[in-house]
Design an enzyme around this catalytic site. Sequence first.
Site, mmCIF file in Angstrom:
data_model
loop_
_atom_site.group_PDB
_atom_site.id
_atom_site.type_symbol
_atom_site.label_atom_id
_atom_site.label_comp_id
_atom_site.label_asym_id
_atom_site.label_seq_id
_atom_site.Cartn_x
_atom_site.Cartn_y
_atom_site.Cartn_z
ATOM 1 N N GLU A 30 -9.668 -1.444 5.302
ATOM 2 C CA GLU A 30 -10.314 -1.104 6.562
ATOM 3 C C GLU A 30 -11.613 -1.910 6.718
ATOM 4 O O GLU A 30 -12.094 -2.513 5.753
ATOM 5 C CB GLU A 30 -10.604 0.397 6.595
ATOM 6 C CG GLU A 30 -9.342 1.272 6.550
ATOM 7 C CD GLU A 30 -8.552 1.279 7.864
ATOM 8 O OE1 GLU A 30 -8.592 0.277 8.618
ATOM 9 O OE2 GLU A 30 -7.873 2.285 8.132
ATOM 10 N N ASP B 64 -7.553 -2.081 14.249
ATOM 11 C CA ASP B 64 -8.958 -2.237 13.831
ATOM 12 C C ASP B 64 -9.153 -3.457 12.929
ATOM 13 O O ASP B 64 -10.226 -3.644 12.358
ATOM 14 C CB ASP B 64 -9.474 -0.958 13.135
ATOM 15 C CG ASP B 64 -8.767 -0.667 11.816
ATOM 16 O OD1 ASP B 64 -7.879 -1.452 11.404
ATOM 17 O OD2 ASP B 64 -9.113 0.352 11.174
ATOM 18 N N HIS C 155 -7.389 -4.223 10.118
ATOM 19 C CA HIS C 155 -7.085 -4.129 8.681
ATOM 20 C C HIS C 155 -5.826 -4.914 8.328
ATOM 21 O O HIS C 155 -4.917 -5.057 9.147
ATOM 22 C CB HIS C 155 -6.959 -2.662 8.218
ATOM 23 C CG HIS C 155 -5.778 -1.912 8.751
ATOM 24 N ND1 HIS C 155 -5.884 -0.720 9.428
ATOM 25 C CD2 HIS C 155 -4.447 -2.150 8.688
ATOM 26 C CE1 HIS C 155 -4.686 -0.277 9.753
ATOM 27 N NE2 HIS C 155 -3.793 -1.139 9.318
ATOM 28 N N ASP D 103 0.818 -1.209 0.000
ATOM 29 C CA ASP D 103 0.000 0.000 0.000
ATOM 30 C C ASP D 103 0.854 1.262 0.000
ATOM 31 O O ASP D 103 2.084 1.199 0.123
ATOM 32 C CB ASP D 103 -0.961 -0.003 1.201
ATOM 33 C CG ASP D 103 -0.321 -0.541 2.484
ATOM 34 O OD1 ASP D 103 0.922 -0.519 2.573
ATOM 35 O OD2 ASP D 103 -1.047 -0.991 3.377
HETATM 36 C C1 F6R Z 1 1.444 -1.538 6.033
HETATM 37 C C2 F6R Z 1 0.151 -2.183 6.162
HETATM 38 C C3 F6R Z 1 -0.641 -2.140 7.419
HETATM 39 C C4 F6R Z 1 0.206 -2.350 8.668
HETATM 40 C C5 F6R Z 1 -0.656 -2.197 9.910
HETATM 41 C C6 F6R Z 1 0.136 -2.402 11.167
HETATM 42 O O1 F6R Z 1 1.966 -1.763 4.739
HETATM 43 O O2 F6R Z 1 -0.298 -2.741 5.211
HETATM 44 O O3 F6R Z 1 -1.639 -3.133 7.372
HETATM 45 O O4 F6R Z 1 0.775 -3.624 8.623
HETATM 46 O O5 F6R Z 1 -1.214 -0.914 9.914
HETATM 47 O O6 F6R Z 1 1.058 -1.371 11.310
HETATM 48 P P1 F6R Z 1 2.265 -1.494 12.342
HETATM 49 O O7 F6R Z 1 3.110 -2.596 11.872
HETATM 50 O O8 F6R Z 1 2.998 -0.174 12.237
HETATM 51 O O9 F6R Z 1 1.658 -1.744 13.661
#
Ligand code: F6R
Length: 259
Positions: A142, A135, A137, A66
């Site tokens: 989301e 949450d 995702h 992403d």
């Molecule tokens: C990032 C992504 C997100 C993160 C998630 C957790 O490329 O796709 O799904 O993996 O927001 O973020 P962290 O690892 O910073 O807790």
Amino acid sequence: MAEVVIVSDRVAAGELVAAEIARLVRGRADVVLGLATGSTPLPVYAAAKRALAGVDVSHVRGFALDEYVGLDPQHPQSYRSVIAREVVEPLGLDPARVHVPDGASARIETAGEEYDRAIAIAGGVDLQLLGIGTDGHIGFNEPGSSFASRTRVKTLTRQTREDNARFFASIDEVPRHCITQGLGTILEARHLVLLAFGEAKADAIAGAVEGPVTASLPGSAIQLHPHVTVVVDEAAASRLRWAEYYRETYAHKPSWQGL
Ligand code: F6R
């Protein structure tokens, strides 16, 4: 079901997953890696630098999950910058073979479609690294995201923007939109490796692994995939009902089974 591996800490998780990446690259030079950003995969990249030392990585390809929309690609927190800094440079990958969705595209409506096409042309993702949001995702899919979704623009939840504000001066600087591989895109990877560390991820992990398969918790889409490895520390595993069973299963895993 997903194989759940409960490790002592994030360093051990990084080493376990990096060893699998090195095994893949040794076996086939043009492996396609699915790359995640955020804090979670950093121990994997640190360990992969060691595990891949002396291995020819010049043909390895990568696709990030992403990118923020509306953030200058040169911004240090754009995922293009993060992937260059944390993955491409330390691992010595060819930058031309590592792709990040183009959040600055003048044709953002079709950028997702082009990205999915590029993944397909590369032959699909062999190993997809995933983190999970508080949450639920994965990627930036989301709650409410369709399990059939493809790479497209999404709106970040307030919760995700608050969680990610730590990378910016304030929440106001966190973009509202992103472009993310869809759940349908992610589910096409041949092996999903979902990592999570810390108490803050315990509910999301319990929901993803053991809860109902529901778009309300996008991480639960992993239950639809035939080859998933979930690597968690004790804190992230703390709400798993079947934790003891996962420990026992992993302790008695037949040696012929890979990760
Ligand atoms: C990032 C992504 C997100 C993160 C998630 C957790 O490329 O796709 O799904 O993996 O927001 O973020 P962290 O690892 O910073 O807790």
